[in-house]
Design a protein around this motif. Structure first.
Motif, PDB file in Angstrom:
ATOM      1  N   GLU A  34       0.884  -1.162   0.000  1.00  0.00           N
ATOM      2  CA  GLU A  34       0.000   0.000   0.000  1.00  0.00           C
ATOM      3  C   GLU A  34       0.923   1.214   0.000  1.00  0.00           C
ATOM      4  O   GLU A  34       1.649   1.438   0.969  1.00  0.00           O
ATOM      5  CB  GLU A  34      -0.859  -0.032   1.265  1.00  0.00           C
ATOM      6  CG  GLU A  34      -1.876   1.077   1.356  1.00  0.00           C
ATOM      7  CD  GLU A  34      -2.696   0.921   2.628  1.00  0.00           C
ATOM      8  OE1 GLU A  34      -3.853   0.508   2.558  1.00  0.00           O
ATOM      9  OE2 GLU A  34      -2.160   1.200   3.729  1.00  0.00           O
ATOM     10  N   HIS A  86      -8.617  -1.111   0.488  1.00  0.00           N
ATOM     11  CA  HIS A  86      -8.058   0.203   0.165  1.00  0.00           C
ATOM     12  C   HIS A  86      -7.495   0.320  -1.245  1.00  0.00           C
ATOM     13  O   HIS A  86      -6.763   1.261  -1.541  1.00  0.00           O
ATOM     14  CB  HIS A  86      -6.981   0.555   1.190  1.00  0.00           C
ATOM     15  CG  HIS A  86      -7.539   0.713   2.555  1.00  0.00           C
ATOM     16  ND1 HIS A  86      -7.290  -0.171   3.582  1.00  0.00           N
ATOM     17  CD2 HIS A  86      -8.387   1.627   3.053  1.00  0.00           C
ATOM     18  CE1 HIS A  86      -7.948   0.212   4.651  1.00  0.00           C
ATOM     19  NE2 HIS A  86      -8.628   1.289   4.360  1.00  0.00           N
ATOM     20  N   HIS A 135      -9.516  -5.133   8.753  1.00  0.00           N
ATOM     21  CA  HIS A 135      -9.599  -6.241   7.809  1.00  0.00           C
ATOM     22  C   HIS A 135      -9.626  -7.592   8.526  1.00  0.00           C
ATOM     23  O   HIS A 135      -8.623  -8.297   8.584  1.00  0.00           O
ATOM     24  CB  HIS A 135      -8.405  -6.214   6.864  1.00  0.00           C
ATOM     25  CG  HIS A 135      -8.226  -4.930   6.115  1.00  0.00           C
ATOM     26  ND1 HIS A 135      -9.285  -4.148   5.712  1.00  0.00           N
ATOM     27  CD2 HIS A 135      -7.117  -4.296   5.677  1.00  0.00           C
ATOM     28  CE1 HIS A 135      -8.818  -3.095   5.061  1.00  0.00           C
ATOM     29  NE2 HIS A 135      -7.511  -3.148   5.039  1.00  0.00           N
ATOM     30  N   HIS A 144      -7.700  -0.020  12.013  1.00  0.00           N
ATOM     31  CA  HIS A 144      -7.463  -1.438  12.325  1.00  0.00           C
ATOM     32  C   HIS A 144      -7.505  -1.712  13.830  1.00  0.00           C
ATOM     33  O   HIS A 144      -7.896  -2.791  14.269  1.00  0.00           O
ATOM     34  CB  HIS A 144      -6.137  -1.915  11.745  1.00  0.00           C
ATOM     35  CG  HIS A 144      -6.180  -2.128  10.263  1.00  0.00           C
ATOM     36  ND1 HIS A 144      -7.315  -2.522   9.606  1.00  0.00           N
ATOM     37  CD2 HIS A 144      -5.228  -2.009   9.312  1.00  0.00           C
ATOM     38  CE1 HIS A 144      -7.061  -2.625   8.318  1.00  0.00           C
ATOM     39  NE2 HIS A 144      -5.803  -2.316   8.107  1.00  0.00           N
TER      40      HIS A 144
HETATM   41 ZN   LIG Z   1      -6.215  -1.912   3.874  1.00  0.00          ZN
END
Ligand SMILES: [Zn+2]
Length: 501
Positions: A12, A144, A166, A452
């Protein structure tokens, strides 16, 4: 017998973060295993909450040929050298195989390489060159993902996480296996792709909160007959690329049904625009509220520092929120954590109970955000080698490899800070517990995380506050200095429209 080659390559990319992501970052273990090759993938990932784990478990009697799996902590651009090396390893292993029926790739969806805005699209182009046009390629992605139209065209089927935090990563791998099976049975599927015309702030995407909770619960309910699968990617705003933002994918056996359902989902997203509100408050206000609540409650108040979330490319060494706590004379504060390998090493050298003079964190900035080391004296309270087993809903069962860690008490304050060697997000309360801290009994817990942490910390928290302090993960989308975003995209619920320069 169906033979499927499987590989994972996740990153990411926060294009505003100054730390480049090289090959070495992909080899290191952290909250997830490091680079794993060949059949080791089957044993290392057995039973974990990772897409490839779910895919392997669901594959039943398919013959799987594992190539490799690798991921790096979110950060700046992936270097061209790292990208070429890893895709080269995947493609050369693929080119040695004959007679495979499909390829499964466990990708992220928001990887940006020095020379490619669409990292995943480039992975698919190179894999497609090796396997040819007829071998189905199935991909699972992170919620994402910033999906490019070309990427969508190159993949036969795509499934995307439906939770943030997640907690359904392995399940997304299972769903990908099921959809691939349908693709093999039915031949090429009808598919639809839609892009949203406004950006959703990261802090407003959590699926344990509204409006995403309702949106995602509807996603798994009623669908038209000929639609097999549909998923939404919320996008990753700190990426200055043309196709940053939310999108959705739909697969089925009727193009008109897929199109109708995709349009319906897009409308539902658009109708919720005003509800995607940024929850952050200025750091001094969050600290004052936490102190006030702490006087009245026996359960901890959790303060999140979303803009320095290492899990979104933050350095994890921003001292902004820490200074706000010191300035307010906050006590019973357990700060998890500051990334500073040199202070962790110094604490280990000095030993428990030693008093050390340190310059803590504050080394990384992109020139836009303030970040200075905190010069202070501290007592070493606890040491760890960073190896322990996570127990929360997201990482549970995985073994942490966070390097040397230290708990230090900052002199003349009631503030205790965990210092880490490996840059990682705090999304699991074992990070506190393995340092001898019972988080349930503490006053104020601080985590550098965007959402998260909610999975493991919500049950033990009285209240959760989101503090706005300086960091490399800009969460207020209206203020993100895009230069490459496609024209006509609105920056957040009430933000201005982006017009290409
Ligand atoms: Zn993510």
């Amino acid at each position: 017998m169906t033979t499927v080659a499987i590989a994972g390559f996740q990153h990411e990319t926060n294009t505003f973060a100054p730390m480049p992501t090289g090959y070495e970052e992909f080899t290191q273990a952290g909250s997830w295993p490091g680079l794993t090759q060949g059949t080791d993938v089957l044993s290392v990932f057995n039973g974990l909450n990772i897409p490839v784990s779910g895919f392997i478990e669901a594959a039943g009697d398919w013959e799987l040929v594992p190539l490799l799996w690798t991921a790096a902590e979110p950060g700046g651009y992936v270097t061209a050298a790292a990208f070429d090396k890893i895709t080269g390893m995947i493609c050369s292993a693929l080119s040695r195989l004959s007679g495979i029926d499909a390829v499964y790739l466990d990708l992220h969806g928001a990887m940006v390489v020095e020379h490619f805005q669409d990292g995943e699209g480039e992975v698919l182009r190179r894999v497609r060159e090796v396997v040819g046009p007829d071998v189905p390629i199935a991909v699972s992605l992170d919620l994402h993902g910033n999906l490019f139209p070309d990427f969508f065209e190159l993949a036969d089927v795509v499934t995307i996480y439906r939770t943030y935090p997640h907690i359904d990563m392995a399940d997304t791998g299972r769903r990908c296996q099921a959809l691939l099976q349908q693709r093999i049975e039915f031949g090429a599927l009808a598919k639809s792709f839609r892009q949203l015309d406004f950006l959703i702030p990261l802090t407003a995407q959590a699926t344990m909160r509204e409006p995403a909770a309702t949106l995602y619960s509807e996603l798994s309910q009623i669908r038209p007959d000929h639609v097999l699968s549909a998923d939404i990617a919320m996008g990753f705003p700190p990426a200055d690329i043309e196709h940053c933002g939310a999108s959705l994918v739909c697969y089925g056996t009727s193009q008109s049904d897929c199109d109708l359902y995709a349009d319906q989902l897009l409308r539902e997203l658009q109708q919720k625009e005003a509800e995607f509100a940024e929850p952050m408050m200025p750091a001094p206000q969050a600290v004052a509220e936490a102190m006030e609540l702490n006087r009245m409650n026996r359960k901890p108040v959790v303060i999140a520092d979303p803009q320095d979330n290492p899990g979104a490319g933050g350095s994890g060494d921003s001292t902004g929120l820490l200074r706000a706590l010191i300035d307010a004379d906050a006590t019973d504060v357990w700060f998890g954590m500051i990334w500073d390998p040199s202070v962790a090493a110094k604490a280990h050298q000095a030993g428990v109970s030693a008093v050390i003079d340190i310059e803590l964190g504050g080394r990384y900035s992109n020139g836009e955000v303030a970040n200075e080391p905190l010069r202070c004296r501290a007592r070493v309270a606890h040491l760890s080698d960073g190896h322990f087993v996570f127990s929360g809903p997201m990482y549970g069962g995985a073994t942490a490899a966070l390097g040397r860690m230290a708990l230090i008490d900052i002199e003349n304050t009631g503030i205790h800070v965990i210092v880490s060697t490996v840059r990682t997000q705090n999304a699991d309360a074992e990070i506190f517990r393995h340092m001898g801290i019972k988080p349930e009994d503490k006053g104020i817990l601080v985590v550098k995380s965007t959402a998260h942490f909610l999975a493991d910390y919500t049950p033990l928290a009285d209240t959760i506050l989101f503090a706005e302090a300086d960091g490399l993960n800009p969460c207020v989308v209206e203020r993100i200095p895009y230069t490459r975003l496609r024209s006509g995209v609105r920056l957040g619920a009430r933000g201005p429209e982006f017009v290409a320069p």
